[in-house]
Design a protein around this motif. Structure first.
Motif, short mmCIF file in Angstrom:
data_model
loop_
_atom_site.label_atom_id
_atom_site.label_comp_id
_atom_site.label_asym_id
_atom_site.label_seq_id
_atom_site.Cartn_x
_atom_site.Cartn_y
_atom_site.Cartn_z
N VAL A 71 0.87 -1.17 0.00
CA VAL A 71 0.00 0.00 0.00
C VAL A 71 0.91 1.22 0.00
N VAL A 72 0.70 2.10 -0.98
CA VAL A 72 1.52 3.30 -1.13
C VAL A 72 0.90 4.43 -0.32
N ARG A 73 1.75 5.13 0.43
CA ARG A 73 1.27 6.27 1.22
C ARG A 73 2.13 7.49 0.90
N SER A 74 1.48 8.63 0.85
CA SER A 74 2.17 9.87 0.51
C SER A 74 1.38 11.06 1.03
N VAL A 75 2.06 12.19 1.22
CA VAL A 75 1.37 13.43 1.52
C VAL A 75 0.39 13.76 0.39
N ASN A 76 0.80 13.43 -0.83
CA ASN A 76 -0.08 13.59 -1.99
C ASN A 76 -1.01 12.39 -2.05
N GLN A 77 -2.13 12.46 -1.38
CA GLN A 77 -3.04 11.33 -1.25
C GLN A 77 -3.68 10.93 -2.58
N VAL A 78 -3.93 11.90 -3.44
CA VAL A 78 -4.55 11.60 -4.73
C VAL A 78 -3.63 10.74 -5.57
N MET A 79 -2.34 11.10 -5.60
CA MET A 79 -1.36 10.33 -6.36
C MET A 79 -1.25 8.91 -5.81
N ALA A 80 -1.15 8.77 -4.48
CA ALA A 80 -1.03 7.46 -3.86
C ALA A 80 -2.27 6.61 -4.14
N GLU A 81 -3.43 7.24 -4.09
CA GLU A 81 -4.68 6.53 -4.35
C GLU A 81 -4.73 5.99 -5.77
N LYS A 82 -4.18 6.73 -6.73
CA LYS A 82 -4.14 6.25 -8.12
C LYS A 82 -3.35 4.95 -8.23
N ILE A 83 -2.19 4.94 -7.59
CA ILE A 83 -1.33 3.75 -7.64
C ILE A 83 -2.00 2.57 -6.95
N ASN A 84 -2.53 2.81 -5.76
CA ASN A 84 -3.19 1.73 -5.02
C ASN A 84 -4.40 1.18 -5.77
N SER A 85 -5.18 2.07 -6.35
CA SER A 85 -6.37 1.64 -7.10
C SER A 85 -5.97 0.81 -8.31
N PHE A 86 -4.95 1.26 -9.03
CA PHE A 86 -4.50 0.53 -10.21
C PHE A 86 -4.03 -0.87 -9.84
N LEU A 87 -3.16 -0.98 -8.84
CA LEU A 87 -2.59 -2.28 -8.48
C LEU A 87 -3.65 -3.23 -7.92
N GLN A 88 -4.54 -2.72 -7.10
CA GLN A 88 -5.54 -3.61 -6.51
C GLN A 88 -6.55 -4.10 -7.55
N LEU A 89 -6.88 -3.26 -8.51
CA LEU A 89 -7.79 -3.70 -9.56
C LEU A 89 -7.08 -4.67 -10.51
N GLU A 90 -5.85 -4.35 -10.87
CA GLU A 90 -5.09 -5.15 -11.83
C GLU A 90 -4.77 -6.54 -11.30
N ILE A 91 -4.39 -6.64 -10.03
CA ILE A 91 -3.92 -7.92 -9.49
C ILE A 91 -4.96 -8.60 -8.61
N LEU A 92 -5.66 -7.82 -7.78
CA LEU A 92 -6.57 -8.41 -6.79
C LEU A 92 -8.03 -8.33 -7.19
N GLU A 93 -8.33 -7.65 -8.30
CA GLU A 93 -9.71 -7.50 -8.80
C GLU A 93 -10.58 -6.68 -7.86
N ASN A 94 -9.95 -5.88 -7.01
CA ASN A 94 -10.71 -5.02 -6.10
C ASN A 94 -11.08 -3.71 -6.80
N GLU A 95 -12.35 -3.41 -6.82
CA GLU A 95 -12.80 -2.18 -7.47
C GLU A 95 -12.63 -0.96 -6.59
N LYS A 96 -12.42 -1.16 -5.32
CA LYS A 96 -12.05 -0.07 -4.41
C LYS A 96 -10.88 -0.56 -3.55
#
Length: 275
Positions: A71-96
């Motif tokens: 799980v990626v964490r950053s002061v820039n939460q929007v950027m971190a959320e993009k990465i987390n959303s991409f990886l979880q959907l791509e690998i884990l099939e999680n839509e959120k």
């Protein structure tokens, strides 16, 4: 959205200051609030910082035992959320984005209970951070898919550490550079295929099939299958052969140094790679 990022950054910075530093900051801001705030945020902005990676681990004694996911964490939460959303959907099939160890692996997992298969999926999930600097974040995932038979494979991802977007070849290379890269990858892999067939399968009953399968596979350069590392880019290739022929596969991943690629990079590409 930009306002929320700004406030989040400021709040995180403010909490790290000592009382005396807070007083000095607001004394300065009292003279010119807008300029003061901008200078503080710029001085402590994440542009020069690495991203924080935390690991969620599977629960012992369950289908997810031994699994791990970043799980990626950053002061820039929007950027971190993009990465987390991409990886979880791509690998884990999680839509959120999930962070609960009991839920994060559920959709993509191979689940075997009471002597029967409840769900086909991934029986092993692990990862490694290959690069984490102010410009690029790269991961390698080690996965095992279980269905009719188990299959081990790797997946790689690189992200722009400022925007959270996955890095593609077009983000790095000029138009001429893209043409060079496609030709180079086909040529390099063709040499490996020829060497592999000559040395390992010179006169077997499968020779003709293997030749055709590898040539068809190599017709696509797959230049977007890339991962950025410290001083090189790995252009990787998925397997060319069906499962029954996997022992006859050969390594078609091509690693190229920044130095070799430099003249084919766009200004934005050189900036992203830091060269």
């Amino acid at each position: 959205e930009g306002k929320n990022i700004f406030h989040t950054m400021f709040d995180a910075i403010y909490k790290k200051l000592t009382y005396r530093q807070q007083v000095k900051m607001f004394t300065f801001m009292g003279m010119n609030k807008i300029i003061g705030l901008l200078l503080v945020v710029l001085a402590f902005s994440p542009a020069g910082a690495q991203l924080k990676i935390t690991t969620i681990k599977g629960i012992g004694g369950t289908y997810s035992e031994g699994d791990s996911f970043p799980v990626v964490r950053s002061v820039n939460q929007v950027m971190a959320e993009k990465i987390n959303s991409f990886l979880q959907l791509e690998i884990l099939e999680n839509e959120k984005v999930e962070t609960d160890p009991g839920k994060i692996f559920r959709k993509a997992a191979y689940i075997y209970e009471a002597d029967s298969i409840v769900q086909y999926g991934l029986s092993m999930i692990g990862y490694e951070v290959l690069l984490n600097n102010p410009r690029v974040l790269s991961f390698k995932f080690e996965l095992e898919s279980s269905g009719a038979y188990p299959t081990l494979y790797d997946r790689y991802y690189s992200f722009n550490a400022q925007t959270g977007e996955p890095v593609a070849a077009k983000d790095l290379f000029t138009g001429e550079g893209m043409k060079y890269l496609q030709t180079f990858l086909r040529s390099e892999r063709a040499k490996r295929i020829a060497k592999h067939l000559k040395e390992e399968h010179p006169h077997t009953e499968d020779s003709a099939y293997l030749q055709e399968a590898f040539e068809t596979c190599n017709s696509e350069p797959n230049e977007d299958l890339l991962v950025i590392q410290k001083e090189s880019i790995l252009f990787y290739k998925y397997g060319c052969l069906p499962h029954a022929y996997q022992p006859m596969e050969t390594d078609l991943d091509v690693r190229v140094s920044f130095i070799q690629l430099k003249k084919y990079l766009s200004p934005a590409g050189r900036k992203l790679l830091g060269i």
